[in-house]
Design a protein around this motif. Structure first.
Motif, PDB file in Angstrom:
ATOM      1  N   ALA A 249      -6.937  14.277  49.827  1.00 58.11           N
ATOM      2  CA  ALA A 249      -6.246  15.559  49.766  1.00 58.11           C
ATOM      3  C   ALA A 249      -4.872  15.405  50.392  1.00 58.11           C
ATOM      4  CB  ALA A 249      -7.051  16.634  50.482  1.00 58.11           C
ATOM      5  N   SER A 250      -3.951  16.275  50.008  1.00 58.60           N
ATOM      6  CA  SER A 250      -2.569  16.196  50.475  1.00 58.60           C
ATOM      7  C   SER A 250      -2.383  16.970  51.775  1.00 58.60           C
ATOM      8  CB  SER A 250      -1.610  16.750  49.417  1.00 58.60           C
ATOM      9  OG  SER A 250      -1.737  16.030  48.207  1.00 58.60           O
ATOM     10  N   SER A 251      -1.651  16.356  52.684  1.00 55.72           N
ATOM     11  CA  SER A 251      -1.264  17.017  53.928  1.00 55.72           C
ATOM     12  C   SER A 251       0.226  16.754  54.127  1.00 55.72           C
ATOM     13  CB  SER A 251      -2.078  16.478  55.107  1.00 55.72           C
ATOM     14  OG  SER A 251      -1.698  17.099  56.313  1.00 55.72           O
ATOM     15  N   GLY A 252       1.061  17.739  53.739  1.00 56.92           N
ATOM     16  CA  GLY A 252       2.500  17.493  53.736  1.00 56.92           C
ATOM     17  C   GLY A 252       2.840  16.426  52.717  1.00 56.92           C
ATOM     18  N   LYS A 253       3.534  15.396  53.159  1.00 57.32           N
ATOM     19  CA  LYS A 253       3.882  14.291  52.267  1.00 57.32           C
ATOM     20  C   LYS A 253       2.822  13.201  52.240  1.00 57.32           C
ATOM     21  CE  LYS A 253       8.889  14.922  52.808  1.00 57.32           C
ATOM     22  NZ  LYS A 253      10.170  14.274  53.199  1.00 57.32           N
TER      23      LYS A 253
ATOM     24  N   TYR B  19      -4.609  25.984  44.475  1.00 56.76           N
ATOM     25  CA  TYR B  19      -5.118  24.892  45.291  1.00 56.76           C
ATOM     26  C   TYR B  19      -6.424  25.286  45.960  1.00 56.76           C
ATOM     27  CZ  TYR B  19      -0.310  23.133  44.927  1.00 56.76           C
ATOM     28  OH  TYR B  19       0.892  22.699  44.456  1.00 56.76           O
ATOM     29  N   THR B  20      -7.121  24.250  46.466  1.00 56.52           N
ATOM     30  CA  THR B  20      -8.259  24.462  47.349  1.00 56.52           C
ATOM     31  C   THR B  20      -7.924  23.838  48.691  1.00 56.52           C
ATOM     32  OG1 THR B  20      -9.883  24.476  45.556  1.00 56.52           O
ATOM     33  CG2 THR B  20     -10.697  23.978  47.762  1.00 56.52           C
ATOM     34  N   ALA B  21      -7.982  24.647  49.754  1.00 56.46           N
ATOM     35  CA  ALA B  21      -7.732  24.154  51.103  1.00 56.46           C
ATOM     36  C   ALA B  21      -8.979  23.454  51.615  1.00 56.46           C
ATOM     37  CB  ALA B  21      -7.348  25.304  52.027  1.00 56.46           C
ATOM     38  N   VAL B  22      -8.783  22.274  52.198  1.00 58.87           N
ATOM     39  CA  VAL B  22      -9.863  21.505  52.811  1.00 58.87           C
ATOM     40  C   VAL B  22      -9.674  21.611  54.317  1.00 58.87           C
ATOM     41  CG1 VAL B  22     -10.975  19.251  52.959  1.00 58.87           C
ATOM     42  CG2 VAL B  22      -9.812  19.924  50.841  1.00 58.87           C
ATOM     43  N   MET B  23     -10.590  22.276  54.997  1.00 59.56           N
ATOM     44  CA  MET B  23     -10.432  22.576  56.414  1.00 59.56           C
ATOM     45  C   MET B  23     -11.316  21.663  57.259  1.00 59.56           C
ATOM     46  SD  MET B  23      -8.273  24.975  55.871  1.00 59.56           S
ATOM     47  CE  MET B  23      -8.015  25.552  57.551  1.00 59.56           C
ATOM     48  N   THR B  24     -10.686  20.899  58.158  1.00 63.19           N
ATOM     49  CA  THR B  24     -11.403  20.038  59.092  1.00 63.19           C
ATOM     50  C   THR B  24     -10.958  20.373  60.508  1.00 63.19           C
ATOM     51  OG1 THR B  24      -9.737  18.280  59.120  1.00 63.19           O
ATOM     52  CG2 THR B  24     -11.389  18.199  57.355  1.00 63.19           C
ATOM     53  N   ALA B  25     -11.549  19.714  61.476  1.00 64.60           N
ATOM     54  CA  ALA B  25     -11.147  19.927  62.868  1.00 64.60           C
ATOM     55  C   ALA B  25      -9.691  19.545  63.081  1.00 64.60           C
ATOM     56  CB  ALA B  25     -12.055  19.128  63.795  1.00 64.60           C
ATOM     57  N   ASP B  26      -9.176  18.639  62.257  1.00 63.06           N
ATOM     58  CA  ASP B  26      -7.801  18.152  62.416  1.00 63.06           C
ATOM     59  C   ASP B  26      -6.777  19.024  61.713  1.00 63.06           C
ATOM     60  OD1 ASP B  26      -8.772  15.984  63.852  1.00 63.06           O
ATOM     61  OD2 ASP B  26      -9.057  14.786  62.035  1.00 63.06           O
ATOM     62  N   GLY B  27      -7.192  19.977  60.916  1.00 58.02           N
ATOM     63  CA  GLY B  27      -6.225  20.823  60.235  1.00 58.02           C
ATOM     64  C   GLY B  27      -6.577  21.056  58.784  1.00 58.02           C
ATOM     65  N   GLU B  28      -5.563  21.409  58.014  1.00 52.36           N
ATOM     66  CA  GLU B  28      -5.734  21.805  56.618  1.00 52.36           C
ATOM     67  C   GLU B  28      -5.058  20.816  55.689  1.00 52.36           C
ATOM     68  OE1 GLU B  28      -4.015  25.344  53.677  1.00 52.36           O
ATOM     69  OE2 GLU B  28      -4.371  25.776  55.808  1.00 52.36           O
ATOM     70  N   SER B  29      -5.755  20.460  54.617  1.00 48.03           N
ATOM     71  CA  SER B  29      -5.185  19.653  53.546  1.00 48.03           C
ATOM     72  C   SER B  29      -5.412  20.396  52.233  1.00 48.03           C
ATOM     73  CB  SER B  29      -5.846  18.272  53.493  1.00 48.03           C
ATOM     74  OG  SER B  29      -5.700  17.591  54.730  1.00 48.03           O
ATOM     75  N   LEU B  30      -4.700  19.986  51.196  1.00 46.42           N
ATOM     76  CA  LEU B  30      -4.780  20.680  49.921  1.00 46.42           C
ATOM     77  C   LEU B  30      -5.307  19.766  48.829  1.00 46.42           C
ATOM     78  CD1 LEU B  30      -1.424  22.692  49.966  1.00 46.42           C
ATOM     79  CD2 LEU B  30      -3.724  23.515  50.515  1.00 46.42           C
ATOM     80  N   LEU B  31      -6.129  20.350  47.991  1.00 49.53           N
ATOM     81  CA  LEU B  31      -6.804  19.613  46.932  1.00 49.53           C
ATOM     82  C   LEU B  31      -6.560  20.322  45.611  1.00 49.53           C
ATOM     83  CD1 LEU B  31      -8.936  17.269  46.538  1.00 49.53           C
ATOM     84  CD2 LEU B  31     -10.690  19.035  46.788  1.00 49.53           C
TER      85      LEU B  31
END
Length: 259
Positions: free
Chosen positions: A159-163, A182-194
């Protein structure tokens, strides 16, 4: 003059859904289709929103299957008559031969759909509530749905996180939440996009671990710390690794009774 009945249609295969809508327009032009859905979660929310007279539910769908949608509909819209759509001839005959709840075999034939229409209209004219018969049928069918070979559940994804592009282990994901693009992927480290819709994820994730709690939200049950209910009957999920609280949409609460 009798009022026009309303209907929600749920079929995940686009061509079959469009073919069914075409047949309905021929056999039952007075029927008002208020929603045509391609997954179970969308179907359940449409049933809760529109309170239709009838729901035509494909048994096999991504995420919530037709039986689970029907179970949720018992609370969300108890007056809705359910018709299951199935490709399993012997299974359907064994399950529905008592006639309490109707079914259609794929590919749907015009004469069979006409007979289904007549049964639904007859029950609607009597004002018969379908909930008791449907509840009994669902209990009978629990665990009896023929298994279908599937690929192993997803273990990791990118998944994308910024660049950056991140490799994320599925076990580390707290929840997925989608919007229009998009679909946001939420983890303890933050958000990424799918760039993958919820309905595709539901087909790829382990259904014993990942549960749909809203049309646009899937939660990792291993990431849930606790659940409470608010005054509206909705579930509130507190997570182990994220500060926000997730809301279980009211139509989905029937699927979380044991939480």
């Amino acid at each position: 003059m009798a009022r026009s009945l309303t209907c929600v249609v749920a079929e995940d295969e686009t061509l079959l859904r469009e073919a069914l809508l075409t047949l309905l327009s021929q056999v039952w032009p007075e029927l008002r289709v208020v929603a045509a859905c391609d997954d179970g979660g969308a179907a359940l929310e449409a049933i809760a929103t529109f309170q239709p007279d009838v729901a035509l539910l494909d048994i096999r769908m991504p995420g919530l299957n037709g039986l689970e949608v029907a179970a949720g509909a018992l609370d969300a819209s108890p007056g809705t008559q359910v018709v299951f759509i199935t490709a399993y001839d012997q299974y359907a005959i064994a399950a529905f031969d008592k006639g309490a709840v109707d079914y259609l075999l794929k590919p749907v034939a015009l004469p069979r759909l006409q007979a289904c229409r007549e049964r639904i209209e007859a029950r609607a004219a009597k004002g018969a509530a379908p909930d008791a018969a449907l509840a009994a049928l669902l209990q009978q069918l629990t665990g009896a749905l023929p298994s279908v070979a599937k690929a192993p559940p997803l273990v990791w994804l990118t998944a994308s996180s910024g660049k950056d592009t991140r490799l994320i282990m599925v076990d580390d994901i707290a929840y997925f939440q989608s919007d229009t693009k998009y679909t946001a992927v939420m983890t303890a480290d933050g958000e990424s996009l799918l760039r993958k819709p919820i309905r595709e994820l539901l087909d790829a994730l382990d259904p014993a671990v990942f549960k749909q709690i809203h049309r646009s939200t899937i939660v990792n049950m291993k990431a849930v710390a606790s659940v409470t209910r608010d005054e509206m009957g909705r579930g509130l999920l507190r997570l182990k690794t994220r500060p926000e609280t997730l809301t279980v949409s009211q139509p989905f609460m029937n699927l979380f009774r044991n939480m």
